[in-house]
Design a protein around this motif. Structure first.
Motif, PDB file in Angstrom:
ATOM      1  N   SER A  43       0.843  -1.211   0.000  1.00 45.47           N
ATOM      2  CA  SER A  43       0.000   0.000   0.000  1.00 45.47           C
ATOM      3  C   SER A  43       0.871   1.251   0.000  1.00 45.47           C
ATOM      4  O   SER A  43       0.555   2.236  -0.669  1.00 45.47           O
ATOM      5  CB  SER A  43      -0.957   0.003   1.200  1.00 45.47           C
ATOM      6  N   ALA A  44       1.993   1.198   0.704  1.00 52.04           N
ATOM      7  CA  ALA A  44       2.916   2.337   0.719  1.00 52.04           C
ATOM      8  C   ALA A  44       3.581   2.517  -0.643  1.00 52.04           C
ATOM      9  O   ALA A  44       3.758   3.647  -1.112  1.00 52.04           O
ATOM     10  CB  ALA A  44       3.965   2.150   1.809  1.00 52.04           C
ATOM     11  N   ALA A  71       1.049   4.189  -2.880  1.00 49.02           N
ATOM     12  CA  ALA A  71       0.884   5.608  -2.531  1.00 49.02           C
ATOM     13  C   ALA A  71       2.066   6.441  -3.021  1.00 49.02           C
ATOM     14  O   ALA A  71       1.883   7.528  -3.577  1.00 49.02           O
ATOM     15  CB  ALA A  71       0.707   5.761  -1.024  1.00 49.02           C
ATOM     16  N   GLN A  72       3.280   5.928  -2.830  1.00 49.44           N
ATOM     17  CA  GLN A  72       4.461   6.676  -3.272  1.00 49.44           C
ATOM     18  C   GLN A  72       4.536   6.735  -4.789  1.00 49.44           C
ATOM     19  O   GLN A  72       5.042   7.709  -5.359  1.00 49.44           O
ATOM     20  CB  GLN A  72       5.737   6.076  -2.685  1.00 49.44           C
ATOM     21  N   ARG A  92       2.403   9.564  -5.713  1.00 51.60           N
ATOM     22  CA  ARG A  92       3.132  10.795  -5.367  1.00 51.60           C
ATOM     23  C   ARG A  92       4.182  11.129  -6.429  1.00 51.60           C
ATOM     24  O   ARG A  92       4.304  12.275  -6.855  1.00 51.60           O
ATOM     25  CB  ARG A  92       3.786  10.612  -3.995  1.00 51.60           C
ATOM     26  N   PHE A 127      -2.970  11.579   1.349  1.00 51.87           N
ATOM     27  CA  PHE A 127      -2.826  10.249   1.935  1.00 51.87           C
ATOM     28  C   PHE A 127      -3.648  10.144   3.213  1.00 51.87           C
ATOM     29  O   PHE A 127      -3.870  11.136   3.903  1.00 51.87           O
ATOM     30  CB  PHE A 127      -1.367   9.963   2.305  1.00 51.87           C
ATOM     31  N   LYS A 128      -4.053   8.916   3.503  1.00 50.45           N
ATOM     32  CA  LYS A 128      -4.776   8.649   4.747  1.00 50.45           C
ATOM     33  C   LYS A 128      -4.321   7.308   5.279  1.00 50.45           C
ATOM     34  O   LYS A 128      -4.221   6.340   4.521  1.00 50.45           O
ATOM     35  CB  LYS A 128      -6.279   8.633   4.500  1.00 50.45           C
ATOM     36  N   VAL A 157      -1.536   2.594   4.044  1.00 50.43           N
ATOM     37  CA  VAL A 157      -1.807   3.967   3.615  1.00 50.43           C
ATOM     38  C   VAL A 157      -2.608   3.917   2.324  1.00 50.43           C
ATOM     39  O   VAL A 157      -2.409   3.025   1.499  1.00 50.43           O
ATOM     40  CB  VAL A 157      -0.495   4.775   3.454  1.00 50.43           C
ATOM     41  N   ARG A 158      -3.515   4.836   2.177  1.00 46.28           N
ATOM     42  CA  ARG A 158      -4.340   4.905   0.977  1.00 46.28           C
ATOM     43  C   ARG A 158      -4.282   6.326   0.423  1.00 46.28           C
ATOM     44  O   ARG A 158      -4.163   7.290   1.165  1.00 46.28           O
ATOM     45  CB  ARG A 158      -5.808   4.577   1.276  1.00 46.28           C
ATOM     46  N   VAL A 159      -4.402   6.442  -0.882  1.00 51.98           N
ATOM     47  CA  VAL A 159      -4.516   7.751  -1.520  1.00 51.98           C
ATOM     48  C   VAL A 159      -6.006   8.038  -1.625  1.00 51.98           C
ATOM     49  O   VAL A 159      -6.738   7.299  -2.278  1.00 51.98           O
ATOM     50  CB  VAL A 159      -3.857   7.771  -2.918  1.00 51.98           C
TER      51      VAL A 159
END
Length: 136
Positions: free
Chosen positions: A13-14, A17-18, A21, A50-51, A64-66
């Protein structure tokens, strides 16, 4: 044993997200030099939101989620360039509200976070393989 593999879901998940980004930074940098004839049509910098996603009733893995990508509300830069073909009737052009230095710092940070999560996955894989070899 399945809970041992949750580290892969969290790191994944990270990574996702990255990746968003990095894509956002790439878009911002690609449009940093674009010009427009009005402030409304000027490119606006994008930023991912992000959350932290905590575990909910054992149905979702923490990570983590976008949750979305938002546009900057900062005003575009206004420059007087009457000879520019994009200039408005008063001779002004509008450039994006993209700070290239900030974007580069964000790119380096996202890249390092991505690399760190790849290392987490590699370490977890090595640990799992060593654990399996103990039973042999």
């Amino acid at each position: 044993m399945s809970s041992s593999f949750r580290v892969f879901d969290i790191a994944s998940s990270a990574l996702s997200a990255q990746s968003v980004r990095l894509s956002t930074v790439a878009s911002n940098l690609a449009n940093a030099d674009s010009l427009a004839s009005s402030p409304d049509t000027a490119f606006k910098a994008h930023m991912p939101v992000f959350k932290a996603a905590p575990e909910l009733a054992c149905q979702q893995t923490p990570g983590v989620r976008v949750t979305g990508v938002v546009e900057s509300q900062a005003a575009p830069d206004k420059r007087y360039e009457p000879g520019n073909p994009v200039a408005d009737g008063d001779g002004y052009v509008y450039s994006p509200n993209v700070n290239v230095v900030e974007q580069m710092v964000d790119m380096i940070s996202a890249s390092r976070s991505y690399q760190n999560n790849v290392e987490i996955m590699n370490t977890a894989k090595e640990m799992a393989l060593k654990t399996l070899s103990l039973g042999s």
